[in-house]
Enzyme design. Sequence first.
Site, PDB file in Angstrom:
ATOM      1  N   SER A 128       9.751  -3.295  -3.354  1.00 41.43           N
ATOM      2  CA  SER A 128      10.938  -2.800  -4.065  1.00 41.43           C
ATOM      3  C   SER A 128      10.574  -2.190  -5.414  1.00 41.43           C
ATOM      4  CB  SER A 128      11.884  -3.981  -4.278  1.00 41.43           C
ATOM      5  OG  SER A 128      12.831  -3.676  -5.269  1.00 41.43           O
ATOM      6  N   TYR A 153      13.918 -12.094  -7.582  1.00 44.41           N
ATOM      7  CA  TYR A 153      13.792 -11.186  -6.422  1.00 44.41           C
ATOM      8  C   TYR A 153      12.541 -10.321  -6.581  1.00 44.41           C
ATOM      9  CZ  TYR A 153      14.650  -7.027  -3.572  1.00 44.41           C
ATOM     10  OH  TYR A 153      14.521  -5.984  -2.697  1.00 44.41           O
TER      11      TYR A 153
HETATM   12  P1  NAD Z   1      19.925  -6.454   4.157  1.00 47.57           P
HETATM   13  O1  NAD Z   1      20.288  -7.730   3.465  1.00 47.57           O
HETATM   14  O2  NAD Z   1      21.019  -5.578   4.646  1.00 47.57           O
HETATM   15  O3  NAD Z   1      18.956  -6.750   5.379  1.00 47.57           O
HETATM   16  C1  NAD Z   1      18.060  -7.843   5.413  1.00 47.57           C
HETATM   17  C2  NAD Z   1      18.264  -8.573   6.735  1.00 47.57           C
HETATM   18  O4  NAD Z   1      17.290  -9.626   6.797  1.00 47.57           O
HETATM   19  C3  NAD Z   1      19.641  -9.251   6.843  1.00 47.57           C
HETATM   20  O5  NAD Z   1      20.313  -8.831   8.019  1.00 47.57           O
HETATM   21  C4  NAD Z   1      19.342 -10.749   6.876  1.00 47.57           C
HETATM   22  O6  NAD Z   1      20.213 -11.461   7.738  1.00 47.57           O
HETATM   23  C5  NAD Z   1      17.891 -10.771   7.363  1.00 47.57           C
HETATM   24  N1  NAD Z   1      17.152 -11.950   6.892  1.00 47.57           N
HETATM   25  C6  NAD Z   1      17.108 -12.437   5.624  1.00 47.57           C
HETATM   26  N2  NAD Z   1      16.327 -13.536   5.585  1.00 47.57           N
HETATM   27  C7  NAD Z   1      15.868 -13.739   6.854  1.00 47.57           C
HETATM   28  C8  NAD Z   1      15.021 -14.723   7.446  1.00 47.57           C
HETATM   29  N3  NAD Z   1      14.525 -15.732   6.743  1.00 47.57           N
HETATM   30  N4  NAD Z   1      14.750 -14.625   8.783  1.00 47.57           N
HETATM   31  C9  NAD Z   1      15.275 -13.610   9.520  1.00 47.57           C
HETATM   32  N5  NAD Z   1      16.102 -12.664   9.009  1.00 47.57           N
HETATM   33  C10 NAD Z   1      16.383 -12.726   7.686  1.00 47.57           C
HETATM   34  O7  NAD Z   1      18.987  -5.660   3.133  1.00 47.57           O
HETATM   35  P2  NAD Z   1      18.462  -4.149   3.197  1.00 47.57           P
HETATM   36  O8  NAD Z   1      19.100  -3.404   2.094  1.00 47.57           O
HETATM   37  O9  NAD Z   1      18.503  -3.632   4.580  1.00 47.57           O
HETATM   38  O10 NAD Z   1      16.948  -4.372   2.782  1.00 47.57           O
HETATM   39  C11 NAD Z   1      15.877  -4.349   3.721  1.00 47.57           C
HETATM   40  C12 NAD Z   1      14.580  -4.597   2.970  1.00 47.57           C
HETATM   41  O11 NAD Z   1      14.369  -3.590   1.985  1.00 47.57           O
HETATM   42  C13 NAD Z   1      14.548  -5.929   2.220  1.00 47.57           C
HETATM   43  O12 NAD Z   1      13.231  -6.432   2.272  1.00 47.57           O
HETATM   44  C14 NAD Z   1      14.911  -5.539   0.804  1.00 47.57           C
HETATM   45  O13 NAD Z   1      14.392  -6.463  -0.121  1.00 47.57           O
HETATM   46  C15 NAD Z   1      14.202  -4.194   0.716  1.00 47.57           C
HETATM   47  N6  NAD Z   1      14.767  -3.291  -0.301  1.00 47.57           N
HETATM   48  C16 NAD Z   1      16.024  -2.802  -0.166  1.00 47.57           C
HETATM   49  C17 NAD Z   1      16.521  -1.922  -1.125  1.00 47.57           C
HETATM   50  C18 NAD Z   1      17.901  -1.327  -1.033  1.00 47.57           C
HETATM   51  O14 NAD Z   1      18.288  -0.598  -1.943  1.00 47.57           O
HETATM   52  N7  NAD Z   1      18.670  -1.582   0.024  1.00 47.57           N
HETATM   53  C19 NAD Z   1      15.725  -1.553  -2.225  1.00 47.57           C
HETATM   54  C20 NAD Z   1      14.438  -2.079  -2.323  1.00 47.57           C
HETATM   55  C21 NAD Z   1      13.957  -2.924  -1.347  1.00 47.57           C
END
Ligand code: NAD
Length: 336
Positions: A128, A153
């Site tokens: 991130s 985070y």
């Molecule tokens: P999101 O919360 O929509 O998706 C994450 C999914 O992971 C969720 O559906 C959740 O149920 C699942 N999850 C969480 N813990 C779990 C576990 N222990 N076992 C199995 N499943 C689990 O988030 P997103 O926005 O789709 O983000 C996806 C990835 O990208 C994440 O790693 C997030 O940190 C990273 N990220 C996202 C952004 C953004 O702007 N959306 C920015 C930087 C990094």
Amino acid sequence: MKPILVTGAAGFIGYHVARRYLDEGLEVVGLDNLNDYYDPALKQARLDRLADYGNFTFVKADLADREATSRLFETRRFPLVVHLAAQAGVRYSLQNPHAYTRSNVDGFLNILEGCRHAGCEHLLYASSSSVYGALAKIPFTVHDNVDHPVSLYAATKKSNELFAHTYSHVYGLRTTGLRFFTVYGPWYRPDMALFLFTRAILAGEPIKVFNNGEMQRDFTYIDDIVEGVKRIGAHLPQPNPLWDPRQPDPGTSRAPYRLYNIGNNQPVQLMRLIEVLEDCLGKKAVKEMLPMQPGDVPMTYADVDDLAQAVDFRPHTPIEEGVEKFVRWYRDFYRV
Ligand code: NAD
């Protein structure tokens, strides 16, 4: 054909990435624990869409559960693992620290172990932009020294990079970390500012504008993220001929370990995002101006030269186009 494992497949980014591979006719195993960090109905709706594909299999499992994760890797071979499951959210991490060590540290370690033992060819994982903390030097490059996270985070995401480096160096596991910059688009996360603003403006409620709207974010449209993931997934990190697990690694260049930013390379002020959203909704926001929150940073700004050099791609969707597509989806999905 061996399947690709996409973790977090019921999540915002995981859903889009899984769909892209499915559309190309590839086999996808999607894993998620369907946690209730936000509206489970939205996650279920994404999964229902994925279930329409004959080449999709869903596994409900918690990656923090060591036995469940190792069983998954014992029963199937995955040449490519795209690890997107995590406990996301900066502010929530200040109140719920253990959810982050559980999913983002224990869960990540279980993925690394699974990949190592099952001989996975490439582990791609989400890092991130938050790892940059409040770095003043812009734009942010993956070569900057970033040891000063300002949220738990961010600290867990930085730890993922450190763990991945160790596994690449010691075991030769090919790993690529992708530092995503504020991703947005259809099927968005309800805890993110653009989603919260949209809901509030349509309901005639005030929106909370932190840091008096002065903060800037490198908003990156989901299709650009998916394109980057797709290209980087096919770009295997190669070890340098000098790589030797018995010798200390002088940097990140010898082990088959890579890191890239995926961001729009065009930061936008929060007040500008609100203007664009008001235009798309045809309605003005009532703004409640508030100071900056702990864990927040004034600016994010991705340098994507390394990404462009590796896979000939730069995110490019303008905020006006991306917000319009998000609003169209929002109105259609919530019938407002
Ligand atoms: P999101 O919360 O929509 O998706 C994450 C999914 O992971 C969720 O559906 C959740 O149920 C699942 N999850 C969480 N813990 C779990 C576990 N222990 N076992 C199995 N499943 C689990 O988030 P997103 O926005 O789709 O983000 C996806 C990835 O990208 C994440 O790693 C997030 O940190 C990273 N990220 C996202 C952004 C953004 O702007 N959306 C920015 C930087 C990094």
